[in-house]
Design an enzyme around this catalytic site. Structure first.
Site, mmCIF file in Angstrom:
data_model
loop_
_atom_site.group_PDB
_atom_site.id
_atom_site.type_symbol
_atom_site.label_atom_id
_atom_site.label_comp_id
_atom_site.label_asym_id
_atom_site.label_seq_id
_atom_site.Cartn_x
_atom_site.Cartn_y
_atom_site.Cartn_z
ATOM 1 N N CYS A 119 -22.254 0.464 -18.250
ATOM 2 C CA CYS A 119 -21.982 0.881 -16.871
ATOM 3 C C CYS A 119 -22.261 -0.199 -15.831
ATOM 4 C CB CYS A 119 -22.796 2.132 -16.538
ATOM 5 S SG CYS A 119 -22.533 3.482 -17.698
ATOM 6 N N HIS B 154 -27.454 2.951 -8.157
ATOM 7 C CA HIS B 154 -26.637 3.362 -9.301
ATOM 8 C C HIS B 154 -26.403 4.871 -9.214
ATOM 9 C CE1 HIS B 154 -24.885 2.743 -13.230
ATOM 10 N NE2 HIS B 154 -25.658 3.673 -13.780
ATOM 11 N N HIS C 49 -18.719 8.980 -11.703
ATOM 12 C CA HIS C 49 -19.253 7.766 -12.314
ATOM 13 C C HIS C 49 -18.105 7.040 -13.008
ATOM 14 C CE1 HIS C 49 -21.539 4.901 -14.332
ATOM 15 N NE2 HIS C 49 -22.451 5.651 -14.969
ATOM 16 N N SER D 96 30.607 -33.887 21.165
ATOM 17 C CA SER D 96 30.151 -34.962 22.032
ATOM 18 C C SER D 96 28.863 -35.563 21.469
ATOM 19 C CB SER D 96 29.971 -34.431 23.452
ATOM 20 O OG SER D 96 29.590 -35.454 24.343
#
Length: 711
Positions: free
Chosen positions: A178, A313, A353, A617
């Site tokens: 994780c 966490h 999660h 020209s």
């Protein structure tokens, strides 16, 4: 702040999480406290293939954190065949897409970037091949083992991005459960500091399979009611979900030198492992977490009291949350006896999660919080869990939208934690970006905005997104937008462009197909330059371009030096006497030559090579010079000599007449003749001033339209 450790700048980001396909959507959801979890009916789950006996299990929870668009992928953009895309794990596809999007957000085109770009990526297990590809024997036999392996094994997550996007820096897949994506950010930061790469992509991805179905609750581990409640008294477990997040990192010195949009700084980072000093492999350790936070703060060289928020966490498991908060309290409370001065929260309450992607999503949330100076609420929190002594800690759980106080606290600092099953811990200390230099005011002369995409539909969508950003995004100068589009975006086949003087008009043109130029680079349009002659001059011509386009100014200065002129006085000046000065051919003709020659040089600088040129020209002389017939000094001397000769000739006048030469010639008085036949129904007549004035009266009396021309 530690002056010996260079801060790492976050200069780009991209994500897709449950309920949000962009960082802007994610932020809006966080601010309103949205819980982006989906609850399914029994009928919906049966239709998704969940067996009835599983639904009858009392522990079954009909909730999932669903990620939209898992089955969609622009294979052609990345050079994959449709078959290879089908064989590839959605995690691989998502991470590739968002690595590309993050680089785009950072204004970095790998094809034109001089340095090396590294990739550090974490993902979940390769369930896709086992639940899908390998259950189809014919598909497996047709593809072969190697082909299936390359598109699915986590080993190739980072290398695939490096190959598909042409990145030459280190490409490392990180697997620490994780904490994978935050460990990836740590490794990328260290690689930048050590010079292994000059820019780095870091992040993670997770796609839960089967996707969009519920789960069987596991007591103390996954929630029994489908709500994730970090630090709350009713917390009983987490809810797993799917998502992807990628950040782009640079050394701060490089980001400042490159003028990047710095979102935040990583000023301290550390990783470690709990080791064996814990109850089991899956149990967290207070000691290990205290050490990693303390190390990150030491690397940052800042006092814990200067940190105003920690993104934890915070999975919603009682054991994990209580140990984490105890560790954070020890590390952040070491030098102060104050209580409740630092906010703490977890985005897992909003989106679940996200496993390997969870850490980088928490990082992005914190970056957005710093930029907006607001801390979003951690939803589903009513009162602290009794196992968490929040009152005796430096922390309070942010449960309502909170202004980051004190208002005069500069710079803002925050911590971000991510903890991996097995004990690999990561902690980052962030600091808000240095004050942004206000964008230079738009000069008002218009900017060219260029957009490209691989398909016509993608081009239209890109134009719409840019228009939305111009009207509803941060206040950026139109010149900066034009530069980023030109220098920081890959050039794809289908292209569109608009010219606008401000953001509102640019947005309006981008969303109106009639007002934006569009084309296919496979069949580029042929461009012709039409260069007028004397009569097109006017006071101040080219002055604005000279002030804003160095290439144009340099070309005019080169011509002026050959002529022995001061360009500001002879060409760009619009003050008193300028009109009379430019009326004389001796000045008008070489001045026109210089401006037209400089315009051709500017178009070449912009990448436009004319397929044809035509001039009248003096314009004809310019066309010949650009084509290489004359060199510049000879052509300018010829233009100047021609102008002097014309000025020395007797004075004359001309009329543009809306009739053909054959019809007009018999009507003209003495002293006036047809000078030019422009076509069957238009011509120019000329002569001395008095006879031409008489011819104008005569023609108007006959109802013939005519216009005096400026000589």
């Amino acid at each position: 702040m530690n002056e010996t450790v260079e801060p790492i700048a976050i200069v780009g980001l991209s994500l897709r999480v449950p309920g949000a396909a962009s960082a802007e959507e994610f932020w809006r959801n966080l601010v309103v406290g949205a819980e982006s979890l989906t609850r399914f009916t029994r009928a919906e789950l049966l239709a998704r293939g969940v067996p009835a006996e599983q639904l009858d299990d009392p522990a079954y929870v009909p909730v999932a954190a669903v990620l939209d668009g898992v089955d969609r992928f622009d294979a052609e953009l990345f050079g994959l065949s449709p078959r290879d895309a089908e064989l590839t794990d959605p995690q691989q596809r998502l991470f590739l897409e968002h690595a590309h999007a993050a680089l785009t957000d950072a204004g970095c085109d790998p094809a034109r970037y001089d340095g090396e770009i590294g990739v550090y990526a974490g993902g979940n297990a390769d369930l896709y091949q086992w639940l899908n590809v390998r259950r189809n024997p014919s598909a497996l036999a047709d593809a072969g083992e190697l082909r299936v392996s390359l598109g699915n094994k986590p080993d190739y997550l980072a290398s695939t991005v490096a190959f598909r996007l042409g990145l030459r820096g280190p490409a490392m897949t990180v697997q620490t459960a994780c904490s994978s994506s935050l460990v990836a950010v740590h490794l990328a930061a260290e690689a930048l500091r050590s010079g292994e790469c000059d820019t780095a992509l870091a992040g993670g991805v997770c796609v839960e399979l089967p996707h969009g179905v519920g789960y069987v609750a596991d007591e103390g581990y996954t929630s029994a009611d489908g709500h994730c409640r970090p630090f709350d008294a009713d917390a009983d477990g987490t809810v797993y979900g799917s998502g992807v997040g990628v950040v782009v990192l640079k050394r701060l010195s490089d980001a400042l030198a490159d003028g990047d949009d710095i979102r935040a700084l990583v000023i301290g980072n550390a990783v470690n492992n709990d080791g064996s000093a814990k109850a089991s492999f899956t149990a967290p350790s207070v000691t290990g977490q205290v050490e990693v936070v303390t190390q990150a703060l030491a690397v940052a060289g800042v006092a814990p009291r200067s940190v105003g928020y920690v993104e934890a966490h915070g999975t919603g498991t009682v054991l994990g949350d209580s140990i984490e908060l105890a560790a954070l309290s020890t590390a952040y409370g070491r030098r102060t006896a104050e209580r409740g001065w630092c906010g703490v929260g977890s985005t897992k309450a909003n989106i679940g999660h996200l496993s390997a992607a969870g850490g980088v999503i928490g990082l992005i949330k914190t970056v957005l919080s710093m930029r907006h100076r607001l801390i979003p609420p951690t939803v589903n929190h009513d009162r602290p869990h009794p196992d968490i002594d929040i009152e005796a800690s430096p922390f309070y759980v942010v449960s309502t939208l909170t202004k980051w106080e004190p208002e005069d606290q500069r710079p803002l600092r925050a911590g971000v934690s991510s903890l991996g099953l097995g004990g690999t811990n990561a902690h980052l200390v962030l600091q808000e970006a240095p004050p942004r230099v206000p964008p230079e005011p738009d000069h008002g002369g218009g900017e060219l905005l260029q957009v490209s995409a691989a398909t016509p539909d993608a081009l239209a969508a890109a134009c719409a997104r840019l228009a939305e950003r111009l009207t509803g995004g941060p206040d950026v100068g139109l010149r900066d937008v034009a530069y980023t589009l030109r220098e920081g975006r890959p050039a794809y086949r289908h292209r569109a462009a608009v010219v606008a003087v401000d953001r509102a008009r640019a947005a309006a043109a981008l969303t109106d197909p009639k007002r934006r130029a569009a084309g296919d680079a496979a069949t580029p349009p042929r461009v012709g330059l039409l260069l007028p002659g004397q009569g097109a001059q006017h006071p101040g011509m080219g002055a604005h371009l000279a002030a804003t386009e160095p290439v144009f100014a340099a070309a005019v200065d080169e011509c002026a030096a050959i002529l022995g002129w001061d360009a500001g006085e002879m060409i760009f000046d619009a003050g008193p006497g300028a009109d009379e000065r430019l009326a004389g051919p001796a000045v008008a003709q070489p001045a026109l030559f210089a401006v037209e020659y400089a315009l051709a040089a500017l178009w070449r600088h912009w990448g436009v090579t004319p397929a044809a040129m035509i001039g009248h020209s003096v314009g004809e002389l310019v066309a010949a010079t650009v084509a290489g017939v004359f060199d510049l000094p000879d052509a300018l001397r010829l233009a100047a000599a021609r102008g002097r000769l014309v000025q020395a000739a007797p004075e004359g006048r001309m009329l543009a007449v809306q009739r053909g030469a054959d019809e007009i010639a018999p009507l003209l008085p003495d002293g006036v003749a047809v000078a030019i036949s422009n076509g069957p129904h238009t011509c120019v007549v000329g002569g001395a001033p008095e006879p031409v004035a008489a011819a104008e009266v005569l023609l108007r009396e006959r109802g013939i339209g005519c216009t005096p021309l400026r000589s």
